[in-house]
Write a protein that holds these residues in place. Structure first.
Motif, PDB file in Angstrom:
ATOM      1  N   GLN A 320       0.938  -1.286   0.455  1.00  0.00           N
ATOM      2  CA  GLN A 320      -0.195   0.603   0.068  1.00  0.00           C
ATOM      3  C   GLN A 320       1.035   0.989  -0.493  1.00  0.00           C
ATOM      4  OE1 GLN A 320      -2.284  -1.101   3.628  1.00  0.00           O
ATOM      5  NE2 GLN A 320      -4.076  -1.868   2.655  1.00  0.00           N
ATOM      6  N   ALA A 321       1.901   1.277   0.340  1.00  0.00           N
ATOM      7  CA  ALA A 321       2.423   2.593   1.026  1.00  0.00           C
ATOM      8  C   ALA A 321       3.580   2.521  -0.574  1.00  0.00           C
ATOM      9  CB  ALA A 321       3.854   2.232   2.119  1.00  0.00           C
ATOM     10  N   ILE A 322       3.918   1.476  -0.681  1.00  0.00           N
ATOM     11  CA  ILE A 322       4.660   1.635  -3.100  1.00  0.00           C
ATOM     12  C   ILE A 322       3.330   2.437  -3.456  1.00  0.00           C
ATOM     13  CG2 ILE A 322       5.083   0.379  -4.261  1.00  0.00           C
ATOM     14  CD1 ILE A 322       6.737  -0.659  -2.421  1.00  0.00           C
ATOM     15  N   ALA A 323       2.030   2.105  -3.107  1.00  0.00           N
ATOM     16  CA  ALA A 323       1.347   2.551  -4.189  1.00  0.00           C
ATOM     17  C   ALA A 323       0.871   3.734  -3.939  1.00  0.00           C
ATOM     18  CB  ALA A 323      -0.208   1.722  -4.582  1.00  0.00           C
ATOM     19  N   LEU A 324       1.057   4.562  -2.951  1.00  0.00           N
ATOM     20  CA  LEU A 324       1.102   5.499  -2.746  1.00  0.00           C
ATOM     21  C   LEU A 324       1.670   6.545  -3.154  1.00  0.00           C
ATOM     22  CD1 LEU A 324      -0.897   7.811  -1.136  1.00  0.00           C
ATOM     23  CD2 LEU A 324       0.346   7.203   1.216  1.00  0.00           C
ATOM     24  N   ARG A 325       3.359   5.902  -2.600  1.00  0.00           N
ATOM     25  CA  ARG A 325       4.266   6.693  -3.139  1.00  0.00           C
ATOM     26  C   ARG A 325       4.726   7.159  -3.981  1.00  0.00           C
ATOM     27  NH1 ARG A 325       6.808   7.917   3.300  1.00  0.00           N
ATOM     28  NH2 ARG A 325       4.763   6.743   4.661  1.00  0.00           N
ATOM     29  N   TYR A 326       5.271   6.198  -4.514  1.00  0.00           N
ATOM     30  CA  TYR A 326       5.564   5.282  -6.305  1.00  0.00           C
ATOM     31  C   TYR A 326       4.717   4.948  -6.676  1.00  0.00           C
ATOM     32  CZ  TYR A 326       9.476   6.038  -2.293  1.00  0.00           C
ATOM     33  OH  TYR A 326      10.335   6.123  -1.587  1.00  0.00           O
ATOM     34  N   PRO A 327       3.589   5.711  -7.432  1.00  0.00           N
ATOM     35  CA  PRO A 327       2.655   5.066  -8.201  1.00  0.00           C
ATOM     36  C   PRO A 327       3.069   4.743  -9.259  1.00  0.00           C
ATOM     37  CG  PRO A 327       2.237   7.078  -8.239  1.00  0.00           C
ATOM     38  CD  PRO A 327       3.270   6.727  -7.189  1.00  0.00           C
ATOM     39  N   GLN A 328       3.291   3.297  -9.563  1.00  0.00           N
ATOM     40  CA  GLN A 328       2.789   3.087 -10.996  1.00  0.00           C
ATOM     41  C   GLN A 328       4.182   3.087 -11.775  1.00  0.00           C
ATOM     42  OE1 GLN A 328       1.145   5.500 -14.083  1.00  0.00           O
ATOM     43  NE2 GLN A 328      -0.782   5.338 -13.098  1.00  0.00           N
TER      44      GLN A 328
END
Length: 432
Positions: A320-328
């Motif tokens: 979830q953190a990666i999706a929020l901070r480093y999307p796509q």
């Protein structure tokens, strides 16, 4: 077990650590009688400092760091005890934000050795007592103690917490804590004390454990009930409880739920902290191996992210953190794990954001081989290879990610993720 002689006090730290590893027949021996007896001989649990004890399946390290940075910004003198360490043993004790010299740890070990007599102590118990000894050598306003395993029977629990924190409750260490969340929550709630605040950052905390705590006169405060937090923009958030509303707080580098739990704990303590100190502490909080970002540079062509997530609960949060901070961004995941962890569950939780996998063997005791990871990979996983060690897997992931950038210069740049264990993350060189 044959008797072994302790090193001299002039011996180095490594000699003492080797000695500690040989003292007890098992690495983990749940119970407080032995460690409490040695502590009583040295009066190690007696302190005027405000004691914060931090328990939880995940999020303990970042919660400890938040407490430390906010209290330090408020000019309080702090002592911190954490485990395990990432690179060197000295990381386990910080006084006013700084690690101590080898000689300080050796002196503490020698003091514990003299006091214990014929009482057998595990490596962790010995280290915990030494940490308390070191904290008592300084005039501190706050002790921040991280539980190693569970709570009720953990060596840290010989000290009564003024404020207890429980960050999360997940399934881990089932051989010691039980196989269901209620039983695990009950063990972790063992750090709560009657008549004193207990801050629970677990939104799904088992109701029966909460009721039992309140029946024992614990001043339980639960997220979503007694304190709340929410994002207000991409870079700011809000905290509120029954007495306080903090708006436009800076979004921290470490996990946000633990920031809210730490603020609630400080608000419940006997140490006043200004809004300014809270904001500054949030902005400064960094913890090696927890959402640790390493920008591309001369040593590595691609950005990296290090995280010690080693169970499904932590892996889900990391996803979830990666999706929020480093999307796509394409994610090239270097994973090494211990064989007694929930490998399939952890890999499944990571799967939604991993583009390509690099499985690495760990040579440490309990380390899983790369082939063991491969056998439990998620369906449809794209595996680049299995490697004998983390360094080789990391080098290949960096090379493949760099090739991706060259071939698709206008696409989102890839991110090399390293996770699965403290041992895995600790093998990646950093400048921090």
């Amino acid at each position: 077990m044959a008797s072994i002689s302790p090193p001299s006090q002039s011996a180095g730290l490594q000699a003492w650590l080797t000695y500690l590893e040989q003292l007890h027949p098992s690495a983990i021996d749940m119970g407080l009688d032995r460690v409490r007896e040695v502590a009583n001989r040295l009066r190690l649990t007696q302190t005027r400092a405000e004691v914060f004890t931090v328990a939880g399946t995940n999020g303990k390290g970042s919660s400890v760091r938040y407490l430390e940075t906010m209290l330090r910004e408020a000019d309080y003198q702090t002592g911190v005890y954490i485990s395990p360490h990432l690179n060197v043993y000295n990381e386990r004790v910080r006084i006013n934000g700084n690690m101590l010299a080898d000689a300080d740890h050796v002196a503490a070990f020698a003091a514990i050795e003299r006091a214990r007599g014929d009482i057998s102590l595990t490596y962790f118990e010995f280290g915990t007592l030494a940490a308390l000894y070191l904290m008592q050598q300084h005039e501190l306003d706050a002790w921040i103690l991280e539980v190693g395993l569970g709570g009720r029977l953990d060596a840290v629990n010989i000290v009564d917490a003024n404020v207890a924190l429980l960050t999360s409750v997940g399934i881990d260490h089932i051989g010691f804590l039980g196989s269901d969340r209620t039983g695990i929550a009950r063990e972790k709630a063992g750090v709560f004390r009657p008549g004193r605040p207990a801050i629970c950052g677990e939104p799904d905390f088992p109701a029966e454990v909460a009721v039992a705590a309140q029946q024992q006169s614990v001043l339980l405060q639960q997220v979503g009930k007694d304190f709340h937090y929410r994002l207000t923009t991409d870079t700011t958030w809000q905290f509120r409880n029954h007495d306080t509303m903090l708006n436009h707080l800076p979004l921290p580098q470490l996990p946000l739920p633990n920031a809210a739990t730490a603020i609630a704990a400080i608000a419940a303590s006997n140490l006043p902290v200004s809004d300014k100190a809270i904001r500054a502490g949030l902005a400064q909080a960094r913890e090696p191996g927890r959402l640790q970002f390493i920008a591309a540079g001369p040593q590595q062509p691609v950005d990296s992210l290090l995280d010690v997530a080693h169970n499904p609960h932590a892996a889900q949060f990391l996803t979830q953190a990666i999706a929020l901070r480093y999307p796509q961004r394409p994610v090239y995941a270097v994973v090494g794990m211990l064989h007694d962890k929930d490998i399939s569950g952890t890999l499944a939780a990571l799967a939604p954001m991993v583009t390509q996998w690099y499985f690495a063997s760990l040579s440490e005791p309990r380390g899983a081989s790369s082939l063991q990871l491969l056998e439990q990979k998620p369906a449809q996983a794209q595996v680049a290879g299995c490697f004998d060690n983390v360094a080789a897997a990391y080098a290949q992931a960096q090379q493949d990610a760099a090739t991706h950038m060259q071939q698709q210069p206008h696409a989102k740049p890839p991110l090399v993720l390293v996770c699965g264990s403290f041992y895995t993350v600790g093998k990646i060189p950093t400048t921090e």
